[in-house]
Design an enzyme around this catalytic site. Structure first.
Site, PDB file in Angstrom:
ATOM      1  N   SER A 106       0.836  -1.212   0.000  1.00 29.04           N
ATOM      2  CA  SER A 106       0.000   0.000   0.000  1.00 29.04           C
ATOM      3  C   SER A 106       0.869   1.259   0.000  1.00 29.04           C
ATOM      4  CB  SER A 106      -0.875  -0.030   1.258  1.00 29.04           C
ATOM      5  OG  SER A 106      -1.380   1.242   1.550  1.00 29.04           O
ATOM      6  N   TYR A 129      -2.338   5.808  -4.409  1.00 31.08           N
ATOM      7  CA  TYR A 129      -3.522   6.669  -4.353  1.00 31.08           C
ATOM      8  C   TYR A 129      -3.240   7.925  -5.157  1.00 31.08           C
ATOM      9  CZ  TYR A 129      -5.835   4.294  -0.409  1.00 31.08           C
ATOM     10  OH  TYR A 129      -6.490   3.403   0.395  1.00 31.08           O
ATOM     11  N   THR A 155      -5.541   3.002  -7.080  1.00 37.32           N
ATOM     12  CA  THR A 155      -6.819   2.962  -6.369  1.00 37.32           C
ATOM     13  C   THR A 155      -7.571   4.260  -6.595  1.00 37.32           C
ATOM     14  OG1 THR A 155      -5.926   1.454  -4.724  1.00 37.32           O
ATOM     15  CG2 THR A 155      -7.898   2.686  -4.093  1.00 37.32           C
ATOM     16  N   ARG A 164     -15.649   6.310   8.964  1.00 34.64           N
ATOM     17  CA  ARG A 164     -15.768   5.012   9.648  1.00 34.64           C
ATOM     18  C   ARG A 164     -16.021   5.309  11.119  1.00 34.64           C
ATOM     19  NH1 ARG A 164     -10.489   3.525   6.561  1.00 34.64           N
ATOM     20  NH2 ARG A 164     -11.316   3.813   4.458  1.00 34.64           N
ATOM     21  N   LYS A 251      -8.146   0.041  -9.455  1.00 31.66           N
ATOM     22  CA  LYS A 251      -8.846  -0.623  -8.337  1.00 31.66           C
ATOM     23  C   LYS A 251      -9.969   0.263  -7.807  1.00 31.66           C
ATOM     24  CE  LYS A 251      -7.903  -2.620  -3.754  1.00 31.66           C
ATOM     25  NZ  LYS A 251      -8.327  -1.646  -2.764  1.00 31.66           N
ATOM     26  N   SER A 307     -13.398  -7.852  -1.820  1.00 33.28           N
ATOM     27  CA  SER A 307     -14.432  -7.400  -0.882  1.00 33.28           C
ATOM     28  C   SER A 307     -15.327  -8.560  -0.457  1.00 33.28           C
ATOM     29  CB  SER A 307     -15.272  -6.234  -1.441  1.00 33.28           C
ATOM     30  OG  SER A 307     -14.426  -5.115  -1.701  1.00 33.28           O
ATOM     31  N   GLY A 308     -15.048  -9.070   0.718  1.00 32.15           N
ATOM     32  CA  GLY A 308     -15.864 -10.122   1.320  1.00 32.15           C
ATOM     33  C   GLY A 308     -15.315 -11.526   1.172  1.00 32.15           C
TER      34      GLY A 308
HETATM   35  C1  LIG Z   1      -7.382  -2.155   7.245  1.00 30.47           C
HETATM   36  C2  LIG Z   1      -7.526  -1.940   5.770  1.00 30.47           C
HETATM   37  C3  LIG Z   1      -6.708  -1.017   5.121  1.00 30.47           C
HETATM   38  C4  LIG Z   1      -6.800  -0.850   3.730  1.00 30.47           C
HETATM   39  N1  LIG Z   1      -5.933  -0.013   3.105  1.00 30.47           N
HETATM   40  C5  LIG Z   1      -5.970   0.104   1.755  1.00 30.47           C
HETATM   41  C6  LIG Z   1      -4.997   0.876   1.066  1.00 30.47           C
HETATM   42  O1  LIG Z   1      -4.096   1.439   1.667  1.00 30.47           O
HETATM   43  N2  LIG Z   1      -5.093   0.957  -0.288  1.00 30.47           N
HETATM   44  C7  LIG Z   1      -6.086   0.323  -1.009  1.00 30.47           C
HETATM   45  O2  LIG Z   1      -6.138   0.427  -2.222  1.00 30.47           O
HETATM   46  N3  LIG Z   1      -6.999  -0.446  -0.361  1.00 30.47           N
HETATM   47  C8  LIG Z   1      -6.956  -0.574   0.989  1.00 30.47           C
HETATM   48  N4  LIG Z   1      -7.853  -1.384   1.613  1.00 30.47           N
HETATM   49  C9  LIG Z   1      -8.855  -2.133   0.821  1.00 30.47           C
HETATM   50  C10 LIG Z   1      -8.274  -3.498   0.386  1.00 30.47           C
HETATM   51  O3  LIG Z   1      -7.269  -3.355  -0.566  1.00 30.47           O
HETATM   52  C11 LIG Z   1      -9.367  -4.376  -0.228  1.00 30.47           C
HETATM   53  O4  LIG Z   1      -9.995  -3.682  -1.277  1.00 30.47           O
HETATM   54  C12 LIG Z   1     -10.425  -4.792   0.802  1.00 30.47           C
HETATM   55  O5  LIG Z   1      -9.824  -5.113   2.038  1.00 30.47           O
HETATM   56  C13 LIG Z   1     -11.208  -5.986   0.275  1.00 30.47           C
HETATM   57  O6  LIG Z   1     -12.230  -6.348   1.139  1.00 30.47           O
HETATM   58  P1  LIG Z   1     -12.077  -7.531   2.217  1.00 30.47           P
HETATM   59  O7  LIG Z   1     -11.208  -6.977   3.323  1.00 30.47           O
HETATM   60  O8  LIG Z   1     -13.487  -7.763   2.669  1.00 30.47           O
HETATM   61  O9  LIG Z   1     -11.437  -8.698   1.542  1.00 30.47           O
HETATM   62  C14 LIG Z   1      -7.766  -1.575   3.001  1.00 30.47           C
HETATM   63  C15 LIG Z   1      -8.582  -2.505   3.650  1.00 30.47           C
HETATM   64  C16 LIG Z   1      -8.466  -2.706   5.020  1.00 30.47           C
HETATM   65  C17 LIG Z   1      -9.328  -3.738   5.685  1.00 30.47           C
END
Ligand SMILES: Cc1cc2nc3c(=O)[nH]c(=O)nc-3n(C[C@H](O)[C@H](O)[C@H](O)COP(=O)(O)O)c2cc1C
Length: 381
Positions: A106, A129, A155, A164, A251, A307-308
């Protein structure tokens, strides 16, 4: 004892982490409807059982952007991963490499690009980002290129951060947050020793490398909050193309029209994602959004979905709905927080085994054979 990837690591992570970190990972935006639907909608998709078809030879291998993957799985970019386990990005990246799949660092990781990339024996992916400070973006791309990063994940679903509310309750933000975090840390001694003491420095490594002055995590979170850019449009991606000639994955796509625009732009892939329910609460789950997107652009670029997804069965469901590969977010983070790199390695083995059972009993010998025929029912969007 870990028996189920989907629930046991989450429970173990909750025991180990100070609550402000557990809820930061576990929570979603606003009333968390989309967060819940991501997992519930996947669970509602019925697999089609087939039997007596000699399923003794299975292959889970696939290819993305010229890279071989042992499983159609990529570790998603997750911010602050080095706060969930000691130098957590390095541990997770090593576990992914050991299994033969990519790890995505990330933008807002604790460990910088230069610490993670040399620690693994396969090329890393990097997530960027769009930030107002274009100097930072250019600098990050140059450093990623120098470190041998192959694939850029861009992203685009965070032009503004979604609220949140759990974070304000848990002490991640809100009144007396610093004092509450301190008290939570000292009452979680495993974490306090492993990460709090031995896992320093606790800053956002990629950003401190650019600014040249490591200061506190709070500082960076403030910098980042002021730096999201609501003016982002497709032309900003053209600007990035000037600095990046490798594969580029967009993304945060949830709509077939945006997927078609990604094809027009010349993206190599998209991630169908609602950011794990952390951005706009009320949008479709990825499982509902995916079939229409696959109908619109399948074959024109690679479709990843997240996601999920918590289990190998969920991976098979997403592939059946039209994904070429998936990304795992919370699933690997819970395992990392609970048991470090060994937890992530074990999680990937569990996912591998669960996929094999699902493929055997749906009659798919290869990843390419998983299709909508593997389902009895998908969900209407
Ligand atoms: C704690 C946390 C931090 C995240 N940080 C980023 C990030 O820095 N950049 C990004 O593109 N997505 C980030 N995401 C989203 C994840 O890349 C991903 O899209 C998401 O976790 C998918 O859903 P899931 O956790 O239900 O599998 C983050 C998700 C979580 C849970």
């Amino acid at each position: 004892m870990i028996i189920s990837a989907s629930t046991d690591y989450r429970a173990a992570a909750q025991r180990r982490l100070p609550p402000f970190l557990f809820h930061y990972i576990d929570g979603g935006a606003y009333a968390e409807h989309t967060l819940r639907r991501n997992t519930e909608d996947l669970a509602d998709i019925a697999l089609r059982q087939r039997v007596l078809r000699d399923m003794s030879e299975l292959s889970l291998e696939t290819e993305l952007f010229g890279e071989k993957l042992a499983l159609p799985v990529v570790l998603a970019p997750v911010g602050l991963t080095g706060m969930y386990a000691r130098r957590g990005e390095v541990q997770a990246a090593r576990a992914a490499a050991a299994k033969g799949i990519p790890f995505t660092l990330s933008t807002v990781s604790v460990c910088p690009i230069e610490e993670v990339a040399p620690a693994i024996d396969r090329p890393m992916w990097f997530q960027l980002y769009v930030l107002k400070d274009r100097g930072f973006m250019k600098n990050a791309l140059e450093r990623a290129k120098a470190a041998g990063v192959t694939t850029l994940v861009f992203t685009v679903d965070m032009p503004v951060p979604g609220a949140r509310y759990r974070d304000a309750h848990s002490g991640m933000s809100g009144p007396n947050a610093a004092m509450r975090r301190y008290l939570q840390a000292v009452t979680h001694p495993h974490w306090a020793l492993d990460v709090g003491l031995l896992g320093k420095p606790h800053d956002l490594g990629n950003i401190s490398a650019y600014r040249g002055n490591p200061t506190g995590l709070e500082d960076y979170i403030g910098w980042l909050a002021n730096n999201f850019d609501p003016s982002i449009s497709w032309k900003d991606l053209e600007w990035i193309r000037d600095f990046w000639d490798g594969p580029m994955v967009i993304k945060g796509i949830l709509d077939p029209e945006d997927a078609k625009d990604a094809v027009k732009f010349g993206a190599d892939g998209i991630v169908v994602s609602n950011h794990g329910g952390r951005q706009l609460d009320g949008v479709l789950s990825s499982a509902r959004a995916l079939p229409a997107i696959a109908d619109a652009v399948k074959g024109e670029l690679k479709i990843l979905a997240d996601s999920g997804i918590r289990t190998g069965l969920d991976v098979v469901r997403m592939l059946a709905l039209g994904a070429d590969s998936v990304m795992l977010g919370r699933a690997f983070v819970y395992a990392l927080a609970a048991a470090g790199g060994a937890g992530v390695r074990n999680l990937l083995e569990l996912i591998d085994k669960e996929m094999r059972v699902a493929m055997t009993l749906t009659g798919a010998r290869t990843i390419g054979e998983i299709s909508r025929d593997s389902l009895v029912r998908e969900l209407g969007a």
